[in-house]
Design a protein around this motif. Structure first.
Motif, PDB file in Angstrom:
ATOM      1  N   LEU A  21       6.994  21.196   2.785  1.00 16.83           N
ATOM      2  CA  LEU A  21       6.867  19.778   3.104  1.00 16.83           C
ATOM      3  C   LEU A  21       7.347  18.933   1.935  1.00 16.83           C
ATOM      4  CD1 LEU A  21       3.208  19.744   4.539  1.00 16.83           C
ATOM      5  CD2 LEU A  21       5.338  19.889   5.839  1.00 16.83           C
ATOM      6  N   ALA A  22       8.009  17.838   2.249  1.00 18.39           N
ATOM      7  CA  ALA A  22       8.386  16.848   1.239  1.00 18.39           C
ATOM      8  C   ALA A  22       8.276  15.468   1.871  1.00 18.39           C
ATOM      9  CB  ALA A  22       9.803  17.095   0.724  1.00 18.39           C
ATOM     10  N   PHE A  23       7.853  14.486   1.073  1.00 16.62           N
ATOM     11  CA  PHE A  23       7.593  13.150   1.579  1.00 16.62           C
ATOM     12  C   PHE A  23       8.293  12.094   0.736  1.00 16.62           C
ATOM     13  CE2 PHE A  23       3.978  15.813   2.705  1.00 16.62           C
ATOM     14  CZ  PHE A  23       3.904  15.605   4.072  1.00 16.62           C
ATOM     15  N   ASN A  24       8.551  10.950   1.362  1.00 17.53           N
ATOM     16  CA  ASN A  24       9.005   9.757   0.657  1.00 17.53           C
ATOM     17  C   ASN A  24       7.765   8.992   0.211  1.00 17.53           C
ATOM     18  OD1 ASN A  24      11.922  10.016   1.372  1.00 17.53           O
ATOM     19  ND2 ASN A  24      11.139   9.730   3.455  1.00 17.53           N
ATOM     20  N   TRP A  25       7.534   8.937  -1.085  1.00 19.28           N
ATOM     21  CA  TRP A  25       6.297   8.350  -1.607  1.00 19.28           C
ATOM     22  C   TRP A  25       6.529   6.862  -1.904  1.00 19.28           C
ATOM     23  CZ3 TRP A  25       1.711  10.801  -1.450  1.00 19.28           C
ATOM     24  CH2 TRP A  25       1.753  12.168  -1.166  1.00 19.28           C
ATOM     25  N   ASP A  26       6.593   6.076  -0.822  1.00 22.33           N
ATOM     26  CA  ASP A  26       6.947   4.668  -0.924  1.00 22.33           C
ATOM     27  C   ASP A  26       5.733   3.772  -0.680  1.00 22.33           C
ATOM     28  OD1 ASP A  26       9.632   5.386  -1.252  1.00 22.33           O
ATOM     29  OD2 ASP A  26       9.946   5.456   0.922  1.00 22.33           O
ATOM     30  N   LEU A  27       5.878   2.516  -1.112  1.00 26.65           N
ATOM     31  CA  LEU A  27       4.923   1.476  -0.746  1.00 26.65           C
ATOM     32  C   LEU A  27       5.405   0.804   0.535  1.00 26.65           C
ATOM     33  CD1 LEU A  27       4.120  -0.314  -4.132  1.00 26.65           C
ATOM     34  CD2 LEU A  27       2.936   1.627  -3.084  1.00 26.65           C
ATOM     35  N   ALA A  28       4.456   0.402   1.378  1.00 29.17           N
ATOM     36  CA  ALA A  28       4.755  -0.344   2.597  1.00 29.17           C
ATOM     37  C   ALA A  28       3.930  -1.625   2.594  1.00 29.17           C
ATOM     38  CB  ALA A  28       4.432   0.490   3.837  1.00 29.17           C
ATOM     39  N   VAL A  58       0.837  -1.200   0.000  1.00 30.00           N
ATOM     40  CA  VAL A  58       0.000   0.000   0.000  1.00 30.00           C
ATOM     41  C   VAL A  58       0.873   1.252   0.000  1.00 30.00           C
ATOM     42  CG1 VAL A  58      -1.963  -1.105   1.122  1.00 30.00           C
ATOM     43  CG2 VAL A  58      -0.140  -0.131   2.526  1.00 30.00           C
ATOM     44  N   LEU A  59       0.322   2.327  -0.547  1.00 30.30           N
ATOM     45  CA  LEU A  59       1.023   3.612  -0.554  1.00 30.30           C
ATOM     46  C   LEU A  59       1.043   4.183   0.856  1.00 30.30           C
ATOM     47  CD1 LEU A  59       2.320   5.896  -2.282  1.00 30.30           C
ATOM     48  CD2 LEU A  59       0.034   6.938  -2.360  1.00 30.30           C
ATOM     49  N   PHE A  60       2.267   4.493   1.337  1.00 36.90           N
ATOM     50  CA  PHE A  60       2.394   5.054   2.679  1.00 36.90           C
ATOM     51  C   PHE A  60       3.537   6.067   2.691  1.00 36.90           C
ATOM     52  CE2 PHE A  60       3.802   4.716   7.256  1.00 36.90           C
ATOM     53  CZ  PHE A  60       2.708   5.395   7.772  1.00 36.90           C
ATOM     54  N   PRO A  61       3.263   7.323   2.311  1.00 37.88           N
ATOM     55  CA  PRO A  61       4.303   8.348   2.336  1.00 37.88           C
ATOM     56  C   PRO A  61       4.703   8.690   3.766  1.00 37.88           C
ATOM     57  CG  PRO A  61       2.180   9.309   1.782  1.00 37.88           C
ATOM     58  CD  PRO A  61       1.983   7.831   1.807  1.00 37.88           C
ATOM     59  N   THR A  62       5.988   8.917   3.971  1.00 33.93           N
ATOM     60  CA  THR A  62       6.524   9.305   5.275  1.00 33.93           C
ATOM     61  C   THR A  62       7.321  10.595   5.128  1.00 33.93           C
ATOM     62  OG1 THR A  62       8.430   7.867   4.903  1.00 33.93           O
ATOM     63  CG2 THR A  62       6.590   6.955   6.173  1.00 33.93           C
ATOM     64  N   PRO A  63       7.510  11.360   6.211  1.00 40.44           N
ATOM     65  CA  PRO A  63       8.135  12.681   6.100  1.00 40.44           C
ATOM     66  C   PRO A  63       9.601  12.607   5.664  1.00 40.44           C
ATOM     67  CG  PRO A  63       6.978  12.448   8.189  1.00 40.44           C
ATOM     68  CD  PRO A  63       7.035  11.092   7.582  1.00 40.44           C
ATOM     69  N   LYS A  64       9.936  13.438   4.695  1.00 44.27           N
ATOM     70  CA  LYS A  64      11.330  13.639   4.296  1.00 44.27           C
ATOM     71  C   LYS A  64      11.856  14.941   4.905  1.00 44.27           C
ATOM     72  CE  LYS A  64      12.370  12.848   0.007  1.00 44.27           C
ATOM     73  NZ  LYS A  64      12.464  13.043  -1.475  1.00 44.27           N
ATOM     74  N   SER A  65      11.068  16.007   4.797  1.00 43.80           N
ATOM     75  CA  SER A  65      11.429  17.280   5.417  1.00 43.80           C
ATOM     76  C   SER A  65      10.161  18.054   5.741  1.00 43.80           C
ATOM     77  CB  SER A  65      12.330  18.111   4.494  1.00 43.80           C
ATOM     78  OG  SER A  65      11.655  18.445   3.298  1.00 43.80           O
ATOM     79  N   ARG A  66      10.205  18.822   6.835  1.00 44.61           N
ATOM     80  CA  ARG A  66       9.069  19.636   7.281  1.00 44.61           C
ATOM     81  C   ARG A  66       9.631  20.945   7.823  1.00 44.61           C
ATOM     82  NH1 ARG A  66       7.212  17.523  12.056  1.00 44.61           N
ATOM     83  NH2 ARG A  66       9.395  16.989  12.323  1.00 44.61           N
ATOM     84  N   LYS A  67       9.055  22.049   7.403  1.00 41.81           N
ATOM     85  CA  LYS A  67       9.488  23.348   7.917  1.00 41.81           C
ATOM     86  C   LYS A  67       8.300  24.294   7.964  1.00 41.81           C
ATOM     87  CE  LYS A  67      13.158  26.791   7.648  1.00 41.81           C
ATOM     88  NZ  LYS A  67      14.425  27.195   6.985  1.00 41.81           N
ATOM     89  N   LEU A  68       8.158  24.955   9.099  1.00 48.67           N
ATOM     90  CA  LEU A  68       7.124  25.969   9.266  1.00 48.67           C
ATOM     91  C   LEU A  68       7.752  27.146   9.994  1.00 48.67           C
ATOM     92  CD1 LEU A  68       4.158  26.974   9.230  1.00 48.67           C
ATOM     93  CD2 LEU A  68       3.841  25.780  11.411  1.00 48.67           C
ATOM     94  N   GLU A  69       7.676  28.329   9.372  1.00 47.70           N
ATOM     95  CA  GLU A  69       8.261  29.510  10.005  1.00 47.70           C
ATOM     96  C   GLU A  69       7.380  30.726   9.787  1.00 47.70           C
ATOM     97  OE1 GLU A  69      12.061  30.547   8.305  1.00 47.70           O
ATOM     98  OE2 GLU A  69      11.551  29.602   6.395  1.00 47.70           O
ATOM     99  N   LEU A  70       7.331  31.561  10.807  1.00 46.55           N
ATOM    100  CA  LEU A  70       6.673  32.859  10.728  1.00 46.55           C
ATOM    101  C   LEU A  70       7.700  33.871  10.232  1.00 46.55           C
ATOM    102  CD1 LEU A  70       4.170  34.655  11.488  1.00 46.55           C
ATOM    103  CD2 LEU A  70       5.239  34.917  13.740  1.00 46.55           C
TER     104      LEU A  70
END
Length: 753
Positions: free
Chosen positions: A320-327, A99-111
């Motif tokens: 945001l960027a994700f690893n778009w992998d199957l698990a 099944v498709l299960f993307p996981t976090p590659k990078s996350r950034k939130l700034e004011l």
């Protein structure tokens, strides 16, 4: 997955009268008097095999490491559960799905303006929580099935981010097009919030947990108390679940290794904009930086800040960027074959995957289910055999979107349509009140069960405790019914747990069961949903884990052992009559409101009905609500009521006759009763949602977990699609006439034709 299962138990049972019960006082629904006595003896033996220390040991093992879908410990847990089932005497296998299960590659939130702030996006270890420091194995806080994106824009606060909130913003002249929105959790399922934001032109969506929901306004925060602390983050799926559940790349078919898959760009259930969940510690600087009008009272949470709407001057960047992998999902399937009716399956399920450690969600339900299986296995080892086949299923991948259950159902759809009697689901469990939802044809059956389970704290039946709560906290009508009516009504099911593919995609009668309402649980989908938290604040002695095993275990045994399947249709008829009244009144109310609003607009005084201190944008007049002919639906409901009454009478007469059931007769009657829920489906599904084929229950298009009854009719009226509403009235009426006909066939068999 489903948080509402834990937070509203006392309200899920609503008192109602089902029918004048014509059974012998000691007879269970579907059983003769003699067989009822034997069944109760079997259930006493089941109770004797339940040990709360088993549940404690299993939970401690299963929650020892993070075990999300695709994790090494998730696979180990599946293998551990499979070995337990085998030791209980079940024939056990593990079925795998990709099944498709993307996981976090990078996350950034700034004011970026008017001040600078970088969100931490982390959950620190907490002293006394022995597993909270396992950060290397944890999934970072994120929303699965958000798309990638790097967006910079002004911020707008949209309250809970549901359609009504955008109407409120529109009245104030606030437009989110080209903006980033921030919404607080609550009011709907989380996936609705980015969906609605994208429909209004927003570029990205930030979600946060306001302490008004499950933080310091409820009590002391963790670790002093059980409620959400300022750095805890609610993970979760934001797939467009109201379109369908399951793997985004294999719509309608099982996600086996060799299944054909669509391209990622064609996956309709992915979000249209990037989405990220944050803690209220990270949300506070963003909300503090907002200007614009002061938010209306209904928009205000419990943070120490004046809530403003924006837009700006707060300007933020979300990347945001994700690893778009199957698990690989590992479903554990354990079976006891029926001795007399092996092709009639009673299915019991709970998921085993979690976002992190998942002690409450889902392991509290999983260990109770294992306890049932162990006790039933002991009955088999003692020489007993079930009449019908019993299937226990421990699902993987529920948290991302009911993946394990949906892919299993889609893979085995034809066999399940032919053989599945009913599906009994649990998810999370806690201390408190019995909560039940499900198919209304099982309403009388679950009332019978609830009367026979003793509440471990109060010493009365869980039925009586639920009724007492209704007497104390219900509306005036509910309080009166609690005094005067014999049975309790179960709530209709929307979505949010593994019953969805069974009930709403195949038409298998389903029940969702669990306890709760007295726990301190602010750790939903956080790193702190741990064994240490559970044994302090949720169900310290696992006594309600035993109560769940007693309740669901009785459901399994009675469905497996009944002479005739314990379906009862007057409860369904009564409920669906209420739903018909609701949609008719919905149209009438909408007509009146439209006429009143259009008069206000025409008279130029629209804004005066709101806050005269603020400027409002007067909307354009709405088209009038036309006449809708509900007569076909009303006539179909009357047909169901007549058929249901006839079936109840025929069942009572057959019981009084003492005439035994022969196996061919039981087989035919069983297939007809199984087919009643199937008769409530249509192969073309709901408008715009062909995967959901049940015509009576569905998750709402803008509620997600929340149910919409008579969804085709109700949502067409709400959306002011009048031609569609008229067509759906006819379609649902035809469906209900078919349902009545299916009941009549079963009645004929009961009467010996």
């Amino acid at each position: 997955m489903r948080r509402s299962v834990r937070l509203g138990f006392a309200l899920l049972f609503v008192v109602r009268f089902v029918h004048a019960d014509t059974r012998e006082p000691s007879a269970l629904l579907g059983f003769s008097t003699d067989r009822s006595t034997a069944e109760r003896g079997l259930e006493q033996r089941l109770d004797g095999g339940l040990n709360p220390e088993d549940q404690r040991a299993w939970m401690k093992h299963l929650s020892a490491r993070p075990h999300h879908l695709g994790s090494p410990y998730g696979k180990q847990n599946a293998e551990y559960i499979a070995e337990l089932y085998r030791s209980f005497g079940f024939e056990t296998r593990i079925e795998e799905f990709r099944v498709l299960f993307p996981t976090p590659k990078s996350r950034k939130l700034e004011l970026l303006a008017p001040t600078r702030f970088v969100a931490s996006l982390t959950e620190p270890a907490i002293p006394g929580d022995t597993t909270s420091g396992q950060t290397a194995e944890m999934l970072a806080p994120y929303n699965v099935y958000s798309i990638d994106g790097d967006v910079t824009a002004e911020l707008v606060y949209v309250n809970r981010g549901i359609p009504a909130d955008y109407e409120e913003l529109k009245r104030r002249g606030i437009n989110v097009k080209g903006k980033i929105v921030i919404a607080r959790y609550g009011g709907s399922w989380r996936g609705i919030k980015p969906k609605v934001a994208a429909e209004h032109g927003a570029l990205a969506c930030i979600l946060y947990s306001d302490p008004a929901e499950d933080g310091y306004t409820q009590g002391d925060v963790y670790p002093k108390g059980g409620w959400r602390s300022d750095q805890a983050v609610q993970r979760g799926s934001v797939a467009d679940a109201p379109l369908r559940s399951g793997d985004p790349l294999t719509p309608g078919i099982g996600a086996t290794a060799d299944a054909p898959r669509i391209a990622l760009k064609d996956a309709a259930t992915l979000t249209k904009i990037p989405v990220l969940p944050i803690s209220y510690a990270d949300a506070l600087p963003l909300l503090r930086a907002l200007g614009g009008p002061v938010a209306p009272e209904s928009f205000r949470g419990a943070l120490p800040v004046t809530y403003h709407l924006g837009p700006g001057p707060a300007k933020v960047r979300l990347a945001l960027a994700f690893n778009w992998d199957l698990a690989t999902a590992y479903d554990v399937i354990a079976t006891l074959s029926g001795a007399e009716l092996p092709d009639q399956w009673v299915i019991r399920g709970n998921h085993h995957d979690a976002w992190v450690h998942g002690a409450t969600d889902p392991l509290s339900g999983q260990v109770a289910m294992l306890a049932e299986a162990k006790a039933i296995g002991a009955l088999v080892k003692g020489g007993w055999q079930p009449r019908r086949t019993i299937v226990y299923a421990s699902w993987d991948g529920e948290e991302p979107g009911l993946l394990g259950s949906t892919e299993w159902v889609e893979t085995h759809a034809d066999e399940l349509r032919a053989k599945a009697v009913a599906y009994i689901n649990s998810d999370s469990n806690a201390r408190g009140f019995l909560g039940l939802g499900g198919s209304h044809s099982l309403e009388a059956f679950v009332n019978d069960v609830a009367r026979d389970v003793v509440d471990p704290e109060k010493g009365v039946s869980v039925f009586e405790r639920a009724r007492s709560v209704q007497r104390l906290t219900g509306s005036p009508v509910e309080k009166r019914e609690a005094r005067e009516r014999a049975n309790l009504r179960i709530g209709a099911l929307g979505s949010g747990s593994d019953f969805t593919p069974f009930l709403q995609h195949l038409g298998v009668a389903s029940v969702d069961v669990g306890f709760g309402g007295e726990e301190e649980y602010g750790q939903y989908h956080t790193a702190y949903d741990s064994f240490d938290h559970f044994v302090r604040f949720v169900d310290p002695d696992f006594t309600y884990g035993v109560a769940l095993a007693q309740t669901a275990g009785r459901m399994v045994l009675r469905l497996a052992q009944a002479d005739i399947l314990p379906f009862e249709f007057t409860g369904f008829a009564d409920n669906v009559a209420g739903y018909e009244t609701q949609v008719r009144e919905l149209a009438d109310t909408l007509r009146t409101e439209t006429e009143q609003e259009n008069r206000l607009i025409a008279d130029g005084i629209y804004a005066q009905v709101f806050d005269p201190r603020q400027t409002y944008v007067s909307p354009k007049p709405k088209d009038p609500v036309p006449f809708l002919n509900f007569a076909p639906l009303q006539n179909a409901v009357a047909a169901v009521q007549k058929s249901a009454k006839s079936y109840t009478q025929a069942a009572a007469e057959r019981a009084r006759s003492g005439r035994p059931y022969e196996t061919p007769e039981l087989t035919e009657l069983g297939q007809l009763l199984i087919g009643t829920e199937r008769a409530l489906t249509r192969p073309e599904g709901l408008p715009g949602r062909p995967w959901y084929i049940h015509q009576i229950y569905a998750p709402g298009f803008y509620t997600g977990y929340g149910v919409k009854t008579l969804p085709g009719v109700r949502e067409a009226i709400e959306a002011r699609r009048w031609d569609e509403a008229a067509r759906e009235i006819e379609r649902v009426a035809e469906t209900l006439r078919g349902y009545a006909g299916q009941i009549d066939k079963a009645t004929a068999v009961l009467g010996g034709r």
